[in-house]
Design an enzyme around this catalytic site. Structure first.
Site, PDB file in Angstrom:
ATOM      1  N   ALA A  68     -28.033 -21.216  99.553  1.00  0.00           N
ATOM      2  CA  ALA A  68     -29.203 -22.316  99.737  1.00  0.00           C
ATOM      3  C   ALA A  68     -28.497 -23.728 100.380  1.00  0.00           C
ATOM      4  O   ALA A  68     -27.447 -23.893  99.735  1.00  0.00           O
ATOM      5  CB  ALA A  68     -30.116 -22.334  98.642  1.00  0.00           C
ATOM      6  N   GLY A 113     -27.599 -17.843  97.459  1.00  0.00           N
ATOM      7  CA  GLY A 113     -28.588 -17.265  98.173  1.00  0.00           C
ATOM      8  C   GLY A 113     -28.135 -16.467  99.537  1.00  0.00           C
ATOM      9  O   GLY A 113     -28.906 -15.590 100.047  1.00  0.00           O
ATOM     10  N   GLU A 116     -27.668 -13.256  97.762  1.00  0.00           N
ATOM     11  CA  GLU A 116     -29.115 -12.643  97.547  1.00  0.00           C
ATOM     12  C   GLU A 116     -29.862 -12.114  98.777  1.00  0.00           C
ATOM     13  O   GLU A 116     -30.485 -10.993  98.870  1.00  0.00           O
ATOM     14  CB  GLU A 116     -29.898 -13.717  96.746  1.00  0.00           C
ATOM     15  N   GLU A 136     -24.191 -20.161  91.299  1.00  0.00           N
ATOM     16  CA  GLU A 136     -25.171 -20.894  90.787  1.00  0.00           C
ATOM     17  C   GLU A 136     -25.028 -21.473  89.545  1.00  0.00           C
ATOM     18  O   GLU A 136     -25.428 -22.776  89.210  1.00  0.00           O
ATOM     19  CB  GLU A 136     -26.437 -20.186  90.565  1.00  0.00           C
TER      20      GLU A 136
END
Ligand code: DAK
Length: 258
Positions: A68, A113, A116, A136
């Site tokens: 992200a 992300g 993911e 994270e």
């Protein structure tokens, strides 16, 4: 397909589409714009019968998606973060629920992300320089786009927690050995991803769709019942009749996706 700011799209004559996350200056990190455009992209392909398989990759040879966009989420409140986590989860779930094969061509870093995103794809293929991880915890977070749910399903709970709690990066060879990726590309990763979908394109499209749906239910209490129902549904398709008839007549089936 409309022109996007953060996505590139290309579809060949056999119905294989390549979606490229295109933010090279930020290692293809997922910002708000990427999620908005991904939703528009999904809405468009959901109405496109000509698309038979989807390959997802990142621009360049360094990164699939490096997570992200850290610069964007630094100031979020808890409420905003929960809302955006749900939005991201929803977008990735729609990718997972596409009724066509979805392959992540992991051509470099797939972090946070980004991993993911790859986990929401049905199959992952890695370049030799791929680096995968969920770092994270190093930012004081946990994965928020489905990583804590999908990674254990793929590599098992202990390996998933080991990766999540350490935040450590896994290189291509290790990713292959733990089943996180299915293959390491020896040559051009997109060509190898195309090669992987080629035999799938010859099969009955509705059977592929139902297989994706059935496998998604694996491990759930009603998984077997779901499989039986989907199996039964396929008996009333024209492609089932064509597939069995072609076998009896010793010829190749011509599936219509009906
Ligand atoms: N976000 C924003 N920019 C990024 C980025 C990222 N995730 N990753 C790289 N970049 C940018 C760098 O800032 C740099 O920009 P400039 O400084 O040139 O302007 C450019 O991409 C090139 O990166 P580097 O210079 O660092 O390149 P290197 O080859 O040296 O290193 C690297 C590559 C991938 C190892 C390194 O860039 C790196 O460690 N990147 C960050 C990896 C990371 O920690 N990603 C985040 C994982 S956590 C949420 C939901 C989910 C999440 C968060 C919130 N909410 C719902 C609110 C998920 C979080 C994550 O994904």
């Amino acid at each position: 397909m409309k022109n996007f700011e953060t996505l590139l799209w290309e579809q060949d004559g056999s119905g294989v589409g390549v979606l490229t996350i295109n933010r090279p200056k930020a290692m293809n990190a997922l910002n708000d714009k990427v999620f908005v455009e991904l939703q528009e992209f999904i809405d468009t392909i959901n109405n496109d019968q000509s698309l038979r398989a989807l390959i997802i990759t990142g621009t360049g040879d360094k990164a699939f998606v490096a997570g992200a966009d850290i610069k964007e989420f630094a100031d979020f409140s808890s409420e905003e973060a929960t809302k955006l986590s749900l939005r991201g989860q929803n977008v990735f779930q729609q990718i997972e629920e596409l009724g066509i094969p979805v392959i992540a061509a992991v051509n470099g870093y797939a972090l946070g992300g980004g991993l993911e995103f790859a986990l929401a794809c049905h199959i992952r293929i890695a370049s030799p320089n791929a680096v995968l991880g969920l770092p994270e915890v190093s930012l004081g977070l946990i994965p928020g786009y489905g990583g804590t749910q999908r990674l254990p399903q793929i590599v098992g709970k202990a390996k998933a927690l080991e990766m999540i709690m350490s935040g450590r990066f896994v290189k291509a060879e290790e990713a292959l050995s733990i089943g996180l990726v299915s293959k390491i590309a020896e040559g051009d990763i997109l060509e190898e991803a195309r090669g992987m979908v080629k035999p799938m394109l010859k099969q009955a499209p509705l059977a592929i769709t139902k297989a994706i749906e059935a496998v998604k239910e694996s491990g759930k209490t009603n998984g077997f019942e779901h499989e039986a129902n989907l199996f039964g549904d396929l008996f009333s398709t024209a492609d089932f009749k064509e597939g069995t008839q072609a076998f009896i007549e010793k010829r190749k089936p011509e599936f219509q996706g009906k």
